[in-house]
Design an enzyme around this catalytic site. Structure first.
Site, PDB file in Angstrom:
ATOM      1  N   LYS A 161      29.696  41.715  40.456  1.00 41.24           N
ATOM      2  CA  LYS A 161      29.765  40.592  39.520  1.00 41.24           C
ATOM      3  C   LYS A 161      30.421  39.418  40.238  1.00 41.24           C
ATOM      4  O   LYS A 161      31.481  39.584  40.843  1.00 41.24           O
ATOM      5  CB  LYS A 161      30.570  40.997  38.290  1.00 41.24           C
ATOM      6  CG  LYS A 161      30.736  39.898  37.265  1.00 41.24           C
ATOM      7  CD  LYS A 161      31.276  40.469  35.957  1.00 41.24           C
ATOM      8  CE  LYS A 161      32.671  39.981  35.650  1.00 41.24           C
ATOM      9  NZ  LYS A 161      33.168  40.471  34.352  1.00 41.24           N
ATOM     10  N   LYS A 163      32.074  35.689  39.867  1.00 39.93           N
ATOM     11  CA  LYS A 163      32.639  34.715  38.936  1.00 39.93           C
ATOM     12  C   LYS A 163      32.086  33.331  39.286  1.00 39.93           C
ATOM     13  O   LYS A 163      32.017  32.974  40.471  1.00 39.93           O
ATOM     14  CB  LYS A 163      34.169  34.716  39.065  1.00 39.93           C
ATOM     15  CG  LYS A 163      34.811  35.985  38.548  1.00 39.93           C
ATOM     16  CD  LYS A 163      34.719  36.039  37.046  1.00 39.93           C
ATOM     17  CE  LYS A 163      35.633  37.102  36.469  1.00 39.93           C
ATOM     18  NZ  LYS A 163      35.578  37.107  35.004  1.00 39.93           N
ATOM     19  N   GLY A 290      36.705  44.815  32.307  1.00 45.70           N
ATOM     20  CA  GLY A 290      38.027  45.098  32.867  1.00 45.70           C
ATOM     21  C   GLY A 290      38.950  43.911  32.736  1.00 45.70           C
ATOM     22  O   GLY A 290      38.495  42.771  32.567  1.00 45.70           O
TER      23      GLY A 290
HETATM   24  O1  OSB Z   1      36.058  38.025  32.140  1.00 47.71           O
HETATM   25  O2  OSB Z   1      35.664  39.985  32.782  1.00 47.71           O
HETATM   26  C1  OSB Z   1      36.432  39.031  32.725  1.00 47.71           C
HETATM   27  C2  OSB Z   1      39.601  39.771  34.764  1.00 47.71           C
HETATM   28  C3  OSB Z   1      40.547  39.158  33.978  1.00 47.71           C
HETATM   29  C4  OSB Z   1      40.150  38.481  32.850  1.00 47.71           C
HETATM   30  C5  OSB Z   1      38.803  38.433  32.491  1.00 47.71           C
HETATM   31  C6  OSB Z   1      37.852  39.067  33.261  1.00 47.71           C
HETATM   32  C7  OSB Z   1      38.256  39.721  34.438  1.00 47.71           C
HETATM   33  C8  OSB Z   1      37.337  40.344  35.383  1.00 47.71           C
HETATM   34  C9  OSB Z   1      37.883  41.445  36.264  1.00 47.71           C
HETATM   35  O3  OSB Z   1      36.195  39.986  35.550  1.00 47.71           O
HETATM   36  C10 OSB Z   1      37.403  42.763  35.841  1.00 47.71           C
HETATM   37  C11 OSB Z   1      38.168  43.893  36.512  1.00 47.71           C
HETATM   38  O4  OSB Z   1      37.762  44.319  37.587  1.00 47.71           O
HETATM   39  O5  OSB Z   1      39.163  44.374  35.932  1.00 47.71           O
HETATM   40 MG    MG Z   2      34.096  38.404  31.402  1.00 48.21          MG
END
Ligand code: OSB
Ligand code: MG
Length: 368
Positions: A161, A163, A290
């Site tokens: 994924k 960002k 997560g």
């Molecule tokens: O939007 O999924 C999200 C982490 C912190 C806050 C929001 C998000 C995330 C992640 C990390 O994308 C997911 C992980 O590996 O824990």
């Molecule tokens: Mg998210």
């Protein structure tokens, strides 16, 4: 289970590397470990609210307040017979799902320990291991992103994924797609787009992505519904789905084609399972999101993701993707085929490392 005392630990843990999203960058992650004592047993839960209100309005400070001044005192001394009793208590407090979820998780862990039953079995999980992926933060340059992805692929992750945010999207994701033509790719905007900037997403729509996560505002199902009619790529909602009711309405509106379920965001495991059940009955794929959890929250995510409707790989990476030192003695590792084992011991199935816990605790308070 008579609740005799509750201890809260506000933790601040070093991440292996800073994690940048459209709402900011963090190098240290805050969370609250909830510890519930009953008849010689201890249940643990993780409240995932972050230090800053970037992802959600909740912060570690607001959660601390709700846990210490409302949820804690209401269940203290109470003989909790089942988790639905807790749902009634929590329902009297408006909002604050992450605080509620942290306490509920501790009660689930306790319930499992009382019954000698793993959380997976309590929830009705059906898998021994679950497919996982990795979430890669926003990078300085597309080449740095490619290097990061390559490293994770070498470690064995088979789903990535990325960002994104405006200006950190087309160039980056196009480069990733070109370099890794077959890779299962998600992108996550964390609400960074609006109707003026949305055209970038039409370029991403051509890149064969599995999904585009939460492109628009958290409180806006309507515009997501409009956007989904303009995109071939499924929209996946994260921040917009806080309850079973939101889920039903999003499904009725066709505001998304996939849902990311996070225990904290929806107010706990019971709600998470209910959302799963509705989506599963309607054939809508879900996956487990997560929040950079410690081993405590990670164990809960793995148990949840073992339910049959979790048909897409979740954001549940191995411990070493997040922390050199974690508060659990258990470290989660990646198996071949990009999976992680679901814990089998009673409750969450994890054991705390009290030394590490102490090292990362910045505030601790016991109520009894
Ligand atoms: O939007 O999924 C999200 C982490 C912190 C806050 C929001 C998000 C995330 C992640 C990390 O994308 C997911 C992980 O590996 O824990
Ligand atoms: Mg998210």
């Amino acid at each position: 289970m008579k609740i005799e005392s509750i201890t809260l630990h506000h933790l601040r843990m070093n991440l292996v590397s800073p994690f940048e999203t459209s709402f900011g960058s963090i190098a240290k992650r805050d969370c609250i470990l909830v510890e519930v004592h009953s008849e010689g047993l201890i249940g643990y839960g993780e409240c995932v609210a972050d230090r800053d209100p970037g992802y959600s309005y909740e912060t570690s400070t607001t959660s601390w307040h709700i846990l210490r001044d409302y949820l804690g005192p209401t269940i203290l001394g109470v003989d909790i017979k089942n988790l639905s009793e807790y749902q009634h208590i929590a329902a009297r407090i408006r909002g604050h799902p992450m605080a509620k979820a942290g306490m509920e998780m501790a009660l689930w862990d306790l319930t499992g320990k009382v019954k000698g039953c793993s959380l997976r079995d309590l929830l009705g999980g059906v898998q021994d291991k679950v497919e996982v992926g990795v979430s890669v933060g926003i990078q300085e340059h597309p080449n740095i992103l490619l290097d990061a992805i390559e490293r994770y692929l070498r470690e064995g992750y088979q789903r990535v994924k990325i960002k994104i945010k405006p200006m950190k999207d087309i160039e980056y994701v196009t480069a990733a797609r070109k370099e890794f033509p077959e890779l299962r790719l998600y992108v996550d905007a964390n609400s960074a787009y609006n109707l003026e900037s949305v055209s970038s997403l039409f370029s991403l729509d051509k890149l064969g992505l599995v999904l585009i996560e939460q492109p628009l505002a958290d409180d806006d199902l309507w515009d997501h519904k409009w956007l989904q009619t303009k995109l071939d790529t499924p929209i996946c909602l994260d921040e917009s789905i806080l309850s079973l009711r939101h889920t039903r309405q999003a499904l009725e509106m066709d505001a998304c084609r996939i849902i990311n379920i996070k225990i904290g965001r929806v107010g706990g495991l019971s709600q998470a399972v209910a959302i799963h059940d509705l989506c599963y009955s309607q054939g809508l794929p879900v996956w487990c999101g997560g929040m950079l959890e410690t081993g405590v929250g990670r164990a809960a995510n793995l148990a949840l993701a073992s339910l049959p409707g979790f048909s897409l790989p979740g954001d549940i990476s191995a411990t070493d993707r997040y922390y050199d030192q974690d508060i659990t003695l258990d470290r989660f590792t990646l198996n071949p085929q990009s999976t992680i084992d679901v814990p089998t011991a009673p409750g969450l199935g994890i054991t705390l490392d009290h030394q590490v816990l102490q090292r990362f605790t910045i505030i601790k308070e016991t109520i009894k």
